[in-house]
Design an enzyme around this catalytic site. Structure first.
Site, mmCIF file in Angstrom:
data_model
loop_
_atom_site.group_PDB
_atom_site.id
_atom_site.type_symbol
_atom_site.label_atom_id
_atom_site.label_comp_id
_atom_site.label_asym_id
_atom_site.label_seq_id
_atom_site.Cartn_x
_atom_site.Cartn_y
_atom_site.Cartn_z
ATOM 1 N N ARG A 107 9.426 14.293 18.287
ATOM 2 C CA ARG A 107 8.393 13.326 17.909
ATOM 3 C C ARG A 107 8.890 12.447 16.783
ATOM 4 N NH1 ARG A 107 2.829 16.911 18.356
ATOM 5 N NH2 ARG A 107 3.388 17.865 20.346
ATOM 6 N N ARG A 110 6.029 18.827 9.068
ATOM 7 C CA ARG A 110 6.037 17.690 10.001
ATOM 8 C C ARG A 110 7.489 17.366 10.251
ATOM 9 N NH1 ARG A 110 2.210 14.528 11.531
ATOM 10 N NH2 ARG A 110 0.882 15.386 9.902
ATOM 11 N N SER A 147 -3.638 23.767 19.756
ATOM 12 C CA SER A 147 -4.654 22.903 20.304
ATOM 13 C C SER A 147 -4.812 23.254 21.776
ATOM 14 C CB SER A 147 -4.165 21.466 20.161
ATOM 15 O OG SER A 147 -5.174 20.564 20.441
ATOM 16 N N ARG A 182 5.252 25.725 12.607
ATOM 17 C CA ARG A 182 3.975 26.024 11.966
ATOM 18 C C ARG A 182 3.757 27.529 11.873
ATOM 19 N NH1 ARG A 182 0.347 21.374 11.665
ATOM 20 N NH2 ARG A 182 1.830 19.704 11.238
#
Lengths: 508, 502
Positions: free
Chosen positions: A329, A344, A419, A468
């Site tokens: 990303r 991140r 998620s 994470r």
């Protein structure tokens, strides 16, 4: 709210430009740092970004017609116009439903005209077959020519309208589950709270400090070799990463999911069909120079692509996959957000669950997925909350989205670790994934095929986003002497390792 | 032979343009099956097809970084260096390198001379002078300054030209390396023998199909040719192989690493690869100076770039796991079926940084580790000492392991171990400071001067090639595949992969 992106039909830009990852939202800097996983899997509170005043005109440029067509149910939109428009408003999207319906009506009319003209042309052609007076024949020839010209114009209009309709309609986000709270992120509701924050009798360190003392990360060398937000894992962190991946794949396989390893380079059209935007400004997607290929930001993309343009027999459903991949990303637009350490990063390993199922089952599979996640994280002893994301925090594809935020004591807050989205038929209409329901009535002899196909529903959920999880484990299991205990379920995937201890080092 | 790439100084070609992966060689179609070597060795001169475009000869701008090449040594060993270039079939122009170096040295001397003169003039101007004398000095000063500016410009240009030419020069070669083409490579070791089958053997593609463990068709739609999904037990095989390889090499004292797979293109170049040439093996990221790695050798080599390592830290031994990405451009027509040549794969790589006097023995250590690993899995293979024309520019010596693949009916490369001596470290700037036995004089500051480390790299496990080997060698008549014992603990105890009723 933010600037409206899908302004009107006069400004033709890529409808997918509104699908900006939430991480670009400047309205809540804290939020931005939490959305590593969500940034791509949910993608964009459609149109809710607060655009900084120095947004370049590029953001509003006219985009060329989409290279592929989504099988959107325009008729349904038209018949449920109010509900669709209300949904658009709740999600703070800028899709223009009136325009979609208007274009659709136009399209239908032109279609009718075209069919009418074609019929007339056939009539003329047939009449020309018979015996005719020269003057009559001449009249017919004129008529035929005239019809043909009108037809050519109208057919072109048809093509243009089809493209315009696609562009506008692709802007339209998925409908929303009735139980989803309406509003911004402060409206998201907590579904479940598991465990509680552990109490420390000493001053806790964050994962960066812990990693430094344990000699398990190298950010500086990575910054030289690759750039910021890259890292090397060393020593026990390697075992942690491999252990987490093996554990997650193994646990989800036990629950009946088929394991997969996927390509990490895919065609950009597949990325788009999943609801992401490879070529927008501040895109999260890396593109490969000199080709139409991109790097994936999540295994959701190549897994969604497996069955694209196919018809699956109903008896094969549900299809449940657990996929391991590296994810890439750009994190463009995430400046200012907490970027320290592993929080991140541009590249990470992730184990992703993906389900294709019949429409009537997707809600219950959504529950199943979040339960799996909750079991996994509980088994590692993490303290976390599961959140039912409010309408403005859903990405365009998601009908409903549950996020899990785990307590990270070193950072002093909750951070998103997974998620789970139910995308209903949003992705399948774009990817062209259908199934053929088993008909209880056997097809008549000679009548050929069976019942008409329907679109499957797709769901995706993070089983394990490694960086994470590493943060969670290091920060929660740290001891006063700087060592870190390995939770029991992971040990056998780490060669039995029970604790990571600081070492005396010879530093180069 | 092929067309000459480094033709003359008038055609300024990127010196790295000759560093084409062997996989682009059209002279040996069979050789193109060398997935792992394609990048780790980088280049031999290719037999260039006549359809080369003018782009191939375009003037390339000066290299963005400088390799710390020992020009003086090249000059003093000109014949040996030139002979080596010839043996390797490279097109480096040693005469030109020496010529440019001599020119550079001369210009350097001139520049120093002029600077000295300028200082003299400046000093004289400080004293009392007649106006006419002063005027003469001013003129002289100006004159010197102009000449200096010109010469300094020449100096810069010469430095760039010299770099470009010198970067073309391949590493020297170990004296025991056979001279010639691939048919001259010698077999160092042969382990095991081909298994005898009492039934008709299948290749890995057929086996995979029957076992439902691959999907090439979906991958072709989603990504393009030479991509694949692994499914079911193949996933366990991949994870098992990686875990096993990392674990085994860690046991032997190597530090485990996972690395970035996106790196700056300059790092790729410094390792001896060419990101931007025609038919490059390297994927570039749009809109940036970054590339995807083709091997973990690159990010691991980069860890210590521009550093000075204390001698007692050496040797540094790393075992790195990464995904690898290769365009396989120019590999058209080679065996591309199945997992043999793919754009993306997992690999466990060993990397050593050591003192120069130890690199030969570490090279042996690396190949022994590889041989132990592959033997333990029951594979039949041969270890080759690669001949001079099959060495890449960085390699002083290279051992390849080719394993028997019964489904394909031939040997296929499964690993490569190279001793790059100081080729990469001079480009990456990796030095070490020898412990001086003489304590430094008080006030004299630092210790012994630094030297360049030697670097070595070797494949512990290239997953797709290993999967090909295991499937094809361990197939049973009923289409099932037995898992060799050492892998089973890393695969949840799985002992056999069986065809499923579908």
């Amino acid at each position: 709210m933010g600037l409206k992106l899908c302004l009107s039909s006069t400004l033709k830009f890529s409808p997918i430009s509104i699908l900006r990852p939430i991480s670009q939202s400047t309205k809540n800097p804290l939020r931005r740092s939490l959305l590593l996983v969500r940034a791509l899997s949910a993608d964009a509170a459609a149109g809710t970004t607060t655009i900084a005043p120095d947004t370049t005109p590029d953001d509003f440029r006219v985009a060329k017609a989409p290279q592929w067509k989504a099988a959107i149910d325009f008729k349904w939109i038209r018949e449920n116009k109010e509900a669709v428009a209300a949904n658009v408003k709740n999600r703070n999207s800028n899709a223009n439903i009136d325009l979609v319906v208007e274009l659709y009506d136009k399209l239908m009319n032109v279609q009718k005209e075209v069919e009418g003209l074609r019929a007339e042309r056939n009539v003329v052609a047939n009449r020309m077959k018979g015996k005719l007076e020269p003057s009559e024949r001449q009249k017919l020839v004129e008529e035929g020519k005239n019809l043909k010209e009108r037809l050519v114009t109208l057919e072109e209009d048809l093509l243009n309208l089809t493209d315009e309709l696609q562009q506008e309609a692709q802007c339209v986000p998925n409908m929303t589950h009735p139980d989803v709270p309406v509003g911004g992120e402060d409206c998201s509701s907590i579904r479940k709270m598991v465990g509680k924050a552990s109490e420390f009798s000493f001053s806790v360190k964050d994962h960066v400090q812990l990693g430094k003392d344990l000699n398990i990360f190298d950010f500086d060398a990575a910054a030289e070799v690759s750039g910021s937000k890259f890292y090397y894992l060393k020593n026990e962190a390697v075992m942690l990463e491999m252990g987490l991946i093996n554990w997650a794949v193994s646990e989800v396989m036990k629950r009946g999911f088929t394991p997969l390893i996927t390509p990490e380079i895919v065609r950009s059209s597949v990325v788009e069909k999943c609801g992401f935007q490879p070529r927008g400004t501040n895109t999260q997607v890396y593109s490969i120079e000199g080709s139409d290929q991109c790097l994936i930001g999540t295994a959701e993309i190549p897994v969604g692509g497996i069955h694209m343009d196919s018809i699956i027999p109903e008896s094969s459903l549900p299809l449940k996959y657990v996929a391991f991949s590296h994810c890439f990303r750009t994190e463009a637009g995430a400046a200012g957000a907490a970027t320290r350490g592993l929080y991140r990063v541009h590249q990470f390993s992730k184990v992703e669950m993906f389900i294709l199922c019949r429409p009537e089952e997707s809600n219950s599979f959504h529950e199943e997925l979040i339960e799996i996640e909750e079991e996994l994280f509980s088994s590692l002893g993490l303290h976390f909350k599961t959140i039912d994301m409010a309408t403005q925090d859903l990405g365009a594809p998601a009908y409903r989205k549950f996020d899990v935020e785990a307590w990270m004591p070193g950072l002093g807050r909750y951070g998103e670790i997974s998620s789970a989205s139910n995308c209903t038929d949003y992705q399948s209409r774009r990817l062209g994934i259908r199934y053929r329901p088993e008909s209880s009535i056997p097809p008549k002899k000679g009548k050929g095929s069976s019942t008409p196909t329907r679109f499957v529903h797709t769901l995706n959920a993070t089983a394990c986003a490694v960086p994470r999880m590493i943060i969670c484990l290091l920060e929660n299991y740290q001891q006063e002497d700087g060592s870190v205990v390995i939770p029991e379920p992971l040990r056998r995937f780490m060669g039995g390792l029970e604790i990571i201890t600081p070492k005396i080092q010879i530093r180069c």
